[in-house]
Design a protein around this motif. Structure first.
Motif, PDB file in Angstrom:
ATOM      1  N   GLY A 132       0.820  -1.205   0.000  1.00 50.89           N
ATOM      2  CA  GLY A 132       0.000   0.000   0.000  1.00 50.89           C
ATOM      3  C   GLY A 132       0.854   1.255   0.000  1.00 50.89           C
ATOM      4  N   SER A 148      -0.539   0.518  -9.868  1.00 48.14           N
ATOM      5  CA  SER A 148      -1.645  -0.415 -10.065  1.00 48.14           C
ATOM      6  C   SER A 148      -1.247  -1.828  -9.677  1.00 48.14           C
ATOM      7  CB  SER A 148      -2.109  -0.376 -11.520  1.00 48.14           C
ATOM      8  OG  SER A 148      -3.136  -1.308 -11.750  1.00 48.14           O
ATOM      9  N   ILE A 151      -0.960  -2.068  -5.801  1.00 45.95           N
ATOM     10  CA  ILE A 151      -2.279  -1.938  -5.164  1.00 45.95           C
ATOM     11  C   ILE A 151      -3.109  -3.195  -5.367  1.00 45.95           C
ATOM     12  CG2 ILE A 151      -4.468  -0.655  -5.228  1.00 45.95           C
ATOM     13  CD1 ILE A 151      -2.679   1.835  -5.999  1.00 45.95           C
ATOM     14  N   GLN A 152      -3.091  -3.733  -6.585  1.00 47.70           N
ATOM     15  CA  GLN A 152      -3.886  -4.930  -6.845  1.00 47.70           C
ATOM     16  C   GLN A 152      -3.356  -6.130  -6.060  1.00 47.70           C
ATOM     17  OE1 GLN A 152      -6.874  -4.915  -8.618  1.00 47.70           O
ATOM     18  NE2 GLN A 152      -6.949  -6.805  -7.413  1.00 47.70           N
ATOM     19  N   LEU A 155      -4.614  -5.609  -2.556  1.00 47.16           N
ATOM     20  CA  LEU A 155      -6.060  -5.846  -2.435  1.00 47.16           C
ATOM     21  C   LEU A 155      -6.393  -7.335  -2.529  1.00 47.16           C
ATOM     22  CD1 LEU A 155      -7.477  -2.883  -4.560  1.00 47.16           C
ATOM     23  CD2 LEU A 155      -7.549  -3.144  -2.068  1.00 47.16           C
ATOM     24  N   LEU A 176      -4.605   0.703   1.316  1.00 51.21           N
ATOM     25  CA  LEU A 176      -4.759   0.125  -0.022  1.00 51.21           C
ATOM     26  C   LEU A 176      -6.034   0.614  -0.692  1.00 51.21           C
ATOM     27  CD1 LEU A 176      -3.504  -3.464   0.760  1.00 51.21           C
ATOM     28  CD2 LEU A 176      -2.627  -2.026  -1.093  1.00 51.21           C
ATOM     29  N   LYS A 177      -7.125   0.692   0.061  1.00 52.70           N
ATOM     30  CA  LYS A 177      -8.381   1.200  -0.500  1.00 52.70           C
ATOM     31  C   LYS A 177      -8.221   2.659  -0.902  1.00 52.70           C
ATOM     32  CE  LYS A 177     -11.005  -2.507   0.266  1.00 52.70           C
ATOM     33  NZ  LYS A 177     -11.691  -3.259  -0.808  1.00 52.70           N
ATOM     34  N   HIS A 180      -6.230   2.853  -3.979  1.00 54.82           N
ATOM     35  CA  HIS A 180      -7.059   2.465  -5.115  1.00 54.82           C
ATOM     36  C   HIS A 180      -7.919   3.651  -5.573  1.00 54.82           C
ATOM     37  CE1 HIS A 180      -9.793  -0.853  -7.004  1.00 54.82           C
ATOM     38  NE2 HIS A 180      -8.881  -0.424  -7.837  1.00 54.82           N
ATOM     39  N   LEU A 183      -5.677   6.005  -7.458  1.00 54.80           N
ATOM     40  CA  LEU A 183      -5.387   5.487  -8.800  1.00 54.80           C
ATOM     41  C   LEU A 183      -6.561   5.749  -9.738  1.00 54.80           C
ATOM     42  CD1 LEU A 183      -3.593   3.807 -10.722  1.00 54.80           C
ATOM     43  CD2 LEU A 183      -4.719   1.751  -9.800  1.00 54.80           C
ATOM     44  N   ARG A 184      -7.766   5.474  -9.273  1.00 53.07           N
ATOM     45  CA  ARG A 184      -8.953   5.706 -10.105  1.00 53.07           C
ATOM     46  C   ARG A 184      -9.157   7.205 -10.348  1.00 53.07           C
ATOM     47  NH1 ARG A 184     -13.324   1.344  -7.523  1.00 53.07           N
ATOM     48  NH2 ARG A 184     -12.551  -0.467  -8.677  1.00 53.07           N
ATOM     49  N   ASP A 213     -16.251   5.447  -9.563  1.00 54.20           N
ATOM     50  CA  ASP A 213     -15.395   4.314  -9.215  1.00 54.20           C
ATOM     51  C   ASP A 213     -14.424   4.702  -8.092  1.00 54.20           C
ATOM     52  OD1 ASP A 213     -16.537   2.596 -11.019  1.00 54.20           O
ATOM     53  OD2 ASP A 213     -15.015   2.888 -12.574  1.00 54.20           O
ATOM     54  N   ALA A 217     -14.040   3.394  -3.964  1.00 55.33           N
ATOM     55  CA  ALA A 217     -12.817   2.958  -3.281  1.00 55.33           C
ATOM     56  C   ALA A 217     -12.571   3.801  -2.036  1.00 55.33           C
ATOM     57  CB  ALA A 217     -11.622   3.051  -4.234  1.00 55.33           C
TER      58      ALA A 217
END
Length: 356
Positions: A132, A148, A151-152, A155, A176-177, A180, A183-184, A213, A217
């Motif tokens: 994270g 990405s 983070i993935q 997650l 991490l959330k 995310h 990132l979005r 989105d 998150a």
């Protein structure tokens, strides 16, 4: 002999043992300044105290409680640097991560993440924290692919171990959330609306979808056990609505608006149509401030939320004042909007019919 062991500090005095006990008691009672005074007196008067990572950790916690995050972070870093194999080093790294994020020192956050991931025998929670931290740092540096990936991976671990599945999120999962969401947000705001071309509606739909989105998150991060991540997330959502509204309001009138009256109508339509973005942004800032009042969360982020809320409320009042000066009532503008929507729907229907 006993008298020679007494430490006379500027704000605390006693033997090293007495001062440590006094500092620990103050720490438990959340009397942060008393704890700092006692521990600093020990460090100043006892050369061996500087080699006690537990004492340094307690001092860092006291500074953090006082709100002196720079000094707290410096002490946590000292523990990690000087005593990397001490059990306190693991916790010190975890605390530094939150402080780096609070201070928005993204490069330091990435370095802390790398250090966590380099430690042997990582527990899943530690790996989540490291991923994270590094992922969020990479997103802030606009490294979309690297961020990405981290983070993935993080997650996936959150899902595998069901972290926070039934209640508040631990810090590692909340970060991490939040990452995310960032990132979005980055991907959404890469969709430029200026200049508005024939694909404007499609771009706006994509931009709004990206906003929602990101909001989803951030909403997960708001469940954090640490109010910092909740405060940062709430602020970010409100900021996204404000940013989109500002971009839309800067768009020039179309070339078809040739007269001053046409331009005024365009202005009125844009402000009435997209006023809801300001309303949503204000509501999000109010929720963030409410969270701060309930939890005492992250004062700097609360100050930002208050400033942003005030700016948006002023912008809303200014819009209403400007609209009142135009030769149109809001009812007339709404009617014009309905006509434009009907035309757009008819055009879509004709286009769909041609493709059949």
């Amino acid at each position: 002999m006993a008298a020679s062991n007494v430490i006379l500090g500027t704000r605390a005095e006693g033997t090293a043992k007495e001062l440590i006990a006094k500092g620990e008691a103050a720490l438990l009672a959340q009397k942060w300044q008393e704890a700092v005074d006692a521990f600093e007196a020990v460090l100043a008067g006892d050369a061996e105290a500087a080699n006690n990572p537990g004492l340094l950790y307690d001092l860092a916690v006291a500074y953090e409680g006082l709100g002196d995050r720079e000094k707290a972070r410096a002490r946590f870093r000292e523990i990690v640097r000087r005593f990397p194999n001490d059990p306190n080093a693991r916790n010190a790294l975890a605390r530094e991560v939150s402080l780096d994020a609070y201070l928005e020192d993204w490069a330091a956050l990435g370095e802390a993440g790398e250090m966590i991931l380099a430690r042997p025998n990582l527990e899943p929670a530690d790996r989540m924290l490291g991923l994270g931290a590094r992922g969020l740092s990479r997103v802030q540096a606009k490294d979309e692919n690297g961020g990405s990936h981290d983070i993935q991976d993080g997650l996936d671990l959150v899902d595998e171990y069901r972290y926070g599945a039934t209640g508040q999120l631990p810090v590692a999962a909340a970060m991490l959330k939040y990452a995310h969401g960032e990132l979005r947000k980055l991907r959404s705001e890469k969709i430029s609306l200026d200049p508005p071309g024939t694909d404007f509606v499609l771009k706006l739909e994509a931009r709004c979808a990206g906003l929602l989105d990101a909001q989803n998150a951030y909403a997960d991060a708001i469940r954090s056990i640490d109010p910092l991540w909740a405060a940062m997330s709430g602020y970010r959502v409100g900021e996204m609505y404000r940013q989109l509204h500002q971009e839309l309001m800067r768009l020039p009138a179309p070339v078809t608006a040739k007269t001053e009256s046409d331009k005024q109508l365009f202005y009125a339509i844009m402000h009435v149509r997209y006023r809801a973005l300001l309303d949503k942004g204000i509501e999000m800032m109010k929720r963030t401030l409410g969270l701060g009042e309930r939890t005492g969360a992250a004062s700097a982020w609360m100050a930002r939320a208050k400033e942003a809320k005030d700016e948006m409320e002023n912008a809303l009042e200014d819009e209403k004042a400007q609209l009142a000066k135009l030769p149109y009532t809001e009812a007339e503008v709404e009617k014009a909007l309905d006509i434009l929507k009907k035309k757009a729907q008819d055009q879509q229907a004709r286009a769909a019919a041609k493709t059949k």
